[in-house]
Design a protein around this motif. Structure first.
Motif, PDB file in Angstrom:
ATOM      1  N   ARG A  11      60.938  98.527  20.610  1.00 31.00           N
ATOM      2  CA  ARG A  11      60.083  97.404  19.643  1.00 31.00           C
ATOM      3  C   ARG A  11      60.095  96.726  19.359  1.00 31.00           C
ATOM      4  O   ARG A  11      60.780  95.497  18.846  1.00 31.00           O
ATOM      5  N   LEU A  12      59.826  97.058  17.928  1.00 31.05           N
ATOM      6  CA  LEU A  12      59.906  97.417  16.936  1.00 31.05           C
ATOM      7  C   LEU A  12      61.164  96.909  15.493  1.00 31.05           C
ATOM      8  O   LEU A  12      61.036  96.194  14.670  1.00 31.05           O
ATOM      9  N   PHE A  13      62.486  96.890  16.832  1.00 32.47           N
ATOM     10  CA  PHE A  13      63.700  97.217  16.386  1.00 32.47           C
ATOM     11  C   PHE A  13      64.747  96.222  16.601  1.00 32.47           C
ATOM     12  O   PHE A  13      65.802  95.430  16.751  1.00 32.47           O
ATOM     13  N   SER A  14      63.728  95.946  18.362  1.00 33.91           N
ATOM     14  CA  SER A  14      65.298  94.953  18.918  1.00 33.91           C
ATOM     15  C   SER A  14      65.032  94.209  18.706  1.00 33.91           C
ATOM     16  O   SER A  14      66.652  93.873  19.082  1.00 33.91           O
ATOM     17  N   LYS A  15      64.149  93.462  18.673  1.00 38.78           N
ATOM     18  CA  LYS A  15      64.757  91.582  17.339  1.00 38.78           C
ATOM     19  C   LYS A  15      65.964  91.570  16.692  1.00 38.78           C
ATOM     20  O   LYS A  15      66.307  90.966  16.482  1.00 38.78           O
ATOM     21  N   GLN A  16      65.598  92.691  15.586  1.00 35.19           N
ATOM     22  CA  GLN A  16      66.800  92.793  14.905  1.00 35.19           C
ATOM     23  C   GLN A  16      67.877  92.549  15.407  1.00 35.19           C
ATOM     24  O   GLN A  16      69.114  92.234  14.364  1.00 35.19           O
ATOM     25  N   LEU A  17      68.387  94.165  16.326  1.00 35.52           N
ATOM     26  CA  LEU A  17      69.814  94.188  17.085  1.00 35.52           C
ATOM     27  C   LEU A  17      69.965  93.506  18.209  1.00 35.52           C
ATOM     28  O   LEU A  17      70.804  93.646  18.306  1.00 35.52           O
ATOM     29  N   HIS A  18      68.760  92.362  18.052  1.00 41.66           N
ATOM     30  CA  HIS A  18      68.931  91.313  19.729  1.00 41.66           C
ATOM     31  C   HIS A  18      69.479  92.278  20.913  1.00 41.66           C
ATOM     32  O   HIS A  18      70.667  91.979  21.489  1.00 41.66           O
TER      33      HIS A  18
ATOM     34  N   ILE B  82      58.112  90.350  15.047  1.00 41.09           N
ATOM     35  CA  ILE B  82      58.707  91.482  16.829  1.00 41.09           C
ATOM     36  C   ILE B  82      57.880  90.735  17.452  1.00 41.09           C
ATOM     37  O   ILE B  82      55.734  90.509  17.667  1.00 41.09           O
ATOM     38  N   ASP B  83      57.603  91.156  18.953  1.00 39.10           N
ATOM     39  CA  ASP B  83      57.205  90.968  19.753  1.00 39.10           C
ATOM     40  C   ASP B  83      55.821  91.729  19.602  1.00 39.10           C
ATOM     41  O   ASP B  83      55.934  92.795  19.636  1.00 39.10           O
ATOM     42  N   GLY B  84      54.522  91.153  20.252  1.00 37.75           N
ATOM     43  CA  GLY B  84      53.129  92.220  20.387  1.00 37.75           C
ATOM     44  C   GLY B  84      53.327  93.069  22.110  1.00 37.75           C
ATOM     45  O   GLY B  84      54.210  93.333  22.649  1.00 37.75           O
ATOM     46  N   ILE B  85      52.795  93.947  21.809  1.00 36.05           N
ATOM     47  CA  ILE B  85      53.339  95.366  22.556  1.00 36.05           C
ATOM     48  C   ILE B  85      52.353  94.530  23.873  1.00 36.05           C
ATOM     49  O   ILE B  85      53.195  94.644  24.746  1.00 36.05           O
TER      50      ILE B  85
END
Length: 381
Positions: free
Chosen positions: A27-34, A110-113
């Motif tokens: 989750r900490l990096f998934s948005k950067q990598l789409h 980043i999306d929160g937990i």
């Protein structure tokens, strides 16, 4: 250097200091990598990590989501629905630990937990039930409390319209509220807001609770009547909003209840936001204090020429039209009035001339009293 190659060193730094599960790390990096799957990314980033300790952030909460999924499935078993949404309540300490890592390693956007847990529950529930997720207008909403291990469910209100015919005198239109909760809903009234079902409102509510489930029923009446009045013809229209219904489809359009008959039942988008305009056709039985003759009663015809003014105690003043009027003398002190008028005219006050001008008593110059009145038609404009 690719974005993935840039994040690998940061992920390794985090893993050296904190044990994270695949979900939390991804989750900490998934948005950067789409990427849509946090777990798959986390698995890839963790492949060289051999730690089996509990996740620092969620304490392996994601491994127990099937427990909460079953809770959701069980709580939804009484409901029929096609769309849903999920809200989650988690321990503040989980959010705090998530914030520590994001702040320490300067991870932004980043999306929160909590969002991740909610999305995972949505994914699991949708896969299990084949129901669709709808954030804006869901038919049911789950509130999963992972802190207290409970699951609450609330369904979208359902509004119906219909008409009722009442052919028995002495049966009131409106139901008294539960004396314990004043209509809000409590254990004593089974959360219905009413503890008895001895009125038009009560009978229709009881019928709908049996057919659709639900807690409270809120009625919007198209006009009102006396307890002693009959409602004949096609009946009086009404709207009713059922809160938290279990079912969303009413298979029948009419019903013969104990004291009333209901027809034209159908599900509608919502109750009217402003009062609907309507006309009523009424027969009223009127007694006069002095002798009356047919010639005197002819004066009543003038009532169709100008609006009748109704004054309320609040100071409000309204005008109501009388469209047609017929009369029939029964004896020297009794006559029947059959008239069509604009909805909202208080019939008994109109006869007595009580803050209604001109009233029947004023026109005849005789004190008159309405003994009873019945509705033959209620026509919505």
């Amino acid at each position: 250097m690719t974005t993935y190659q840039k994040i690998v060193p940061i992920a390794n730094k985090i893993l050296k200091k904190y044990d994270l599960c695949e979900h939390c790390l991804g989750r900490l990096f998934s948005k950067q990598l789409h990427l849509s799957s946090n777990k798959l990314l986390g698995k890839k980033l963790k492949r060289n990590s051999k730690s089996n300790q509990r996740c620092y952030i969620c304490k392996n909460l994601f491994d127990n989501l099937n427990y909460f999924l079953k809770m959701m499935h069980d709580s939804a078993s009484l409901y029929s629905f096609s769309s849903f949404s999920v809200g989650a309540i988690i321990k503040p300490s989980i959010v705090d630990r998530d914030d520590i890592i994001r702040s320490k390693f300067k991870l932004k956007g980043i999306d929160g937990i909590k969002t991740d847990i909610t999305q995972e529950l949505v994914k699991l529930f949708s896969k299990k039930t084949k129901k669709s997720f709808d954030y804006l207008d869901p038919e049911i909403v789950f509130t999963v409390n992972l802190k207290e291990e409970t699951c609450a469910i609330r369904s979208k209100s359902l509004t119906l319209s219909g008409r009722y015919v009442k052919s028995l005198r002495g049966f009131p239109q409106k139901q008294k509220s539960c004396s314990n909760c004043s209509g809000k809903g409590c254990r004593i009234c089974d959360f219905h807001g009413i503890s008895e079902f001895d009125s038009v409102e009560g009978e229709i509510s009881e019928f709908l609770f049996k057919k659709l489930g639900g807690t409270t029923a809120k009625f919007t009446w198209i006009g009102g009547e006396d307890k002693s009045s009959l409602i004949l013809g096609t009946g009086r229209p009404f709207f009713v909003k059922i809160r938290n219904p279990h079912k969303r489809h009413l298979k029948i359009s009419s019903a013969n209840l104990k004291h009333v008959k209901v027809s034209n039942f159908k599900i509608v988008r919502e109750s009217p936001k402003t009062p609907l305009k309507f006309n009523s056709l009424v027969e009223a039985k009127i007694s006069a204090s002095l002798k009356i003759d047919s010639k005197l009663l002819q004066k009543l015809k003038t009532l169709t020429e100008n609006p009748v003014i109704v004054y309320e105690k609040s100071g409000k003043r309204t005008e109501k039209k009388i469209f047609s009027i017929k009369y029939k003398k029964q004896n020297d002190h009794l006559f029947t009035l059959f008239f069509k008028f604009e909805g909202g005219l208080p019939v008994k006050r109109f006869v007595a001339g009580d803050d209604v001008s001109p009233g029947i008593s004023q026109i005849l110059d005789i004190s008159c009293k309405c003994l009873e009145f019945d509705f033959y038609d209620v026509e919505v404009k």
